[in-house]
Motif scaffolding. Structure first.
Motif, PDB file in Angstrom:
ATOM      1  N   HIS A   2       0.823  -0.194  -9.476  1.00 14.21           N
ATOM      2  CA  HIS A   2      -0.758   0.146  -8.817  1.00 14.21           C
ATOM      3  C   HIS A   2      -0.221   0.964  -7.704  1.00 14.21           C
ATOM      4  O   HIS A   2       0.234   0.627  -6.730  1.00 14.21           O
ATOM      5  CB  HIS A   2      -1.340  -1.103  -8.445  1.00 14.21           C
ATOM      6  CG  HIS A   2      -2.898  -1.046  -8.072  1.00 14.21           C
ATOM      7  ND1 HIS A   2      -3.623  -0.224  -8.842  1.00 14.21           N
ATOM      8  CD2 HIS A   2      -3.214  -1.212  -6.968  1.00 14.21           C
ATOM      9  CE1 HIS A   2      -4.615  -0.243  -8.392  1.00 14.21           C
ATOM     10  NE2 HIS A   2      -4.845  -0.798  -7.074  1.00 14.21           N
ATOM     11  N   ASN A   6      -2.433   2.139   0.778  1.00  9.82           N
ATOM     12  CA  ASN A   6      -3.378   1.770   2.007  1.00  9.82           C
ATOM     13  C   ASN A   6      -3.335   3.017   2.710  1.00  9.82           C
ATOM     14  O   ASN A   6      -1.953   3.343   3.341  1.00  9.82           O
ATOM     15  CB  ASN A   6      -2.895   0.515   2.653  1.00  9.82           C
ATOM     16  CG  ASN A   6      -3.854   0.185   3.799  1.00  9.82           C
ATOM     17  OD1 ASN A   6      -4.243   0.984   4.601  1.00  9.82           O
ATOM     18  ND2 ASN A   6      -4.105  -1.218   3.607  1.00  9.82           N
ATOM     19  N   HIS A   9      -0.987   2.501   5.995  1.00 14.35           N
ATOM     20  CA  HIS A   9       0.261   2.034   5.702  1.00 14.35           C
ATOM     21  C   HIS A   9       0.963   3.496   5.562  1.00 14.35           C
ATOM     22  O   HIS A   9       1.951   3.888   6.273  1.00 14.35           O
ATOM     23  CB  HIS A   9       0.449   1.271   4.468  1.00 14.35           C
ATOM     24  CG  HIS A   9       0.174  -0.130   4.403  1.00 14.35           C
ATOM     25  ND1 HIS A   9       0.002  -0.818   3.513  1.00 14.35           N
ATOM     26  CD2 HIS A   9      -0.348  -0.857   5.622  1.00 14.35           C
ATOM     27  CE1 HIS A   9      -0.602  -2.109   3.898  1.00 14.35           C
ATOM     28  NE2 HIS A   9      -0.899  -2.119   5.066  1.00 14.35           N
ATOM     29  N   SER A  45       7.122  -2.737   0.336  1.00 13.79           N
ATOM     30  CA  SER A  45       7.072  -3.812  -0.729  1.00 13.79           C
ATOM     31  C   SER A  45       6.027  -3.347  -1.802  1.00 13.79           C
ATOM     32  O   SER A  45       6.564  -3.750  -2.941  1.00 13.79           O
ATOM     33  CB  SER A  45       6.455  -5.184   0.153  1.00 13.79           C
ATOM     34  OG  SER A  45       6.180  -6.039  -1.043  1.00 13.79           O
ATOM     35  N   GLN A  46       5.099  -2.743  -1.479  1.00 12.48           N
ATOM     36  CA  GLN A  46       4.142  -2.191  -2.626  1.00 12.48           C
ATOM     37  C   GLN A  46       5.003  -1.088  -3.716  1.00 12.48           C
ATOM     38  O   GLN A  46       4.523  -1.478  -4.920  1.00 12.48           O
ATOM     39  CB  GLN A  46       3.037  -1.544  -2.072  1.00 12.48           C
ATOM     40  CG  GLN A  46       2.015  -0.993  -3.274  1.00 12.48           C
ATOM     41  CD  GLN A  46       0.785  -0.354  -2.641  1.00 12.48           C
ATOM     42  OE1 GLN A  46       0.789  -0.238  -1.311  1.00 12.48           O
ATOM     43  NE2 GLN A  46       0.016   0.165  -3.584  1.00 12.48           N
TER      44      GLN A  46
END
Length: 297
Positions: A2, A6, A9, A45-46
């Protein structure tokens, strides 16, 4: 994966790469260092990849470079769309470029000022040696660059702008003091050279090929900037490679002595930019190429 990134971020990530540290990024964004670190970790992490090498200065990993490229291009496309949708269609376009000092000091503004004014471009220029501007495009810190590298990186195009011609010159007094019998290996070991920076290889490459002298075998000044470099030579601090365009502009009043009159150094310059870009940037790239080719023949 996905890809709903953000913006807080990505803003923190960009600030760290552009400033070189988490502390400076925190000052820029009016946050604490732990807050910046937390946002960057969340982004890593994303995406499932480390994005920043925690060194001094902090630098982007290979995946971080790809992300910077994406963010720069996305910002440019967004700005272009905003300009088209604005009530005033002449909203300025910020152009982040990496250029070599000789281009800025000689042909860039005479060739492109009319284009930049007409297209309402705001410049954000980084000056780097022509052999190193390519890396700034690669790391996402520029959206276009002028380089001696002919091969485009993946997703980019490279167009020949023309040739920059250089001559090895000195002031008359300098030549009489250091090279009364001409440029020789023996005298070149003692005569000071004027280079731009420690990355500059124009003089060292020439002396290695002509006299077999490696870098470090002779004294050397380091004077960045085309005009400053030329001034150091014409006032007799040393000798070095000067663009033909600067020599012609100086004319008789600052006439230099050619130390290798039959051996100019010619460098091909290329315009690198992304293949997928905004219509406005595509048009500007075409104008940059056309304008440069009129001077760099």
């Amino acid at each position: 994966m996905h890809m709903n990134l953000n913006p807080k971020h990505t803003e923190a990530f960009r600030a760290v790469i552009e400033s070189g540290s988490f502390e400076q990024a925190a000052l820029r964004l009016h946050l604490t260092s732990p807050a910046i670190s937390q946002r960057v970790r969340a982004l890593e992490s994303q995406l499932g990849n480390a994005l920043i090498v925690r060194s001094r200065p902090a630098r982007a990993t290979r995946m971080g470079q790809r992300l910077m490229q994406y963010l720069k291009r996305a910002k440019l496309l967004e700005a272009d769309l905003a300009a088209e949708l604005a009530v005033q269609q002449d909203a300025p376009l910020t152009l982040v470029l990496a250029l070599n000092a000789d281009s800025i000091g000689t042909w860039f503004f005479p060739a492109l000022s009319e284009v930049l004014i007409r297209e309402r471009v705001l410049l954000d220029l980084t000056v780097e040696d022509q052999d190193h501007t390519y890396s700034l495009l690669e790391t996402g810190l520029a959206i276009g660059c002028i380089s001696t590298e002919s091969k485009p990186m993946r997703g980019c195009s490279a167009e020949l702008l023309g040739v920059m011609r250089y001559w090895l010159v000195a002031a008359e007094d300098f030549r009489e003091r250091w090279f009364p019998e001409g440029l020789t290996r023996k005298t070149a070991r003692k005569a000071p050279v004027v280079a731009y920076t420690h990355k500059d290889t124009l003089q060292s490459s020439f002396l290695l090929s002509k006299l077999g002298l490696p870098a470090g075998a002779y004294p050397c000044h380091y004077v960045p900037g085309a005009a400053s470099h030329f001034n150091a030579i014409r006032y007799g601090l040393g000798y070095g490679m000067v663009p033909e365009l600067l020599l012609k502009a100086a004319g008789k009043k600052d006439e230099m002595v050619h130390l290798a009159p039959t051996r100019p150094l010619e460098l091909e310059l290329y315009w690198h930019t992304w293949k997928v870009q905004s219509p406005r940037m595509e048009n500007l790239s075409r104008q940059i190429i056309a304008a440069a080719r009129k001077i760099l023949k």
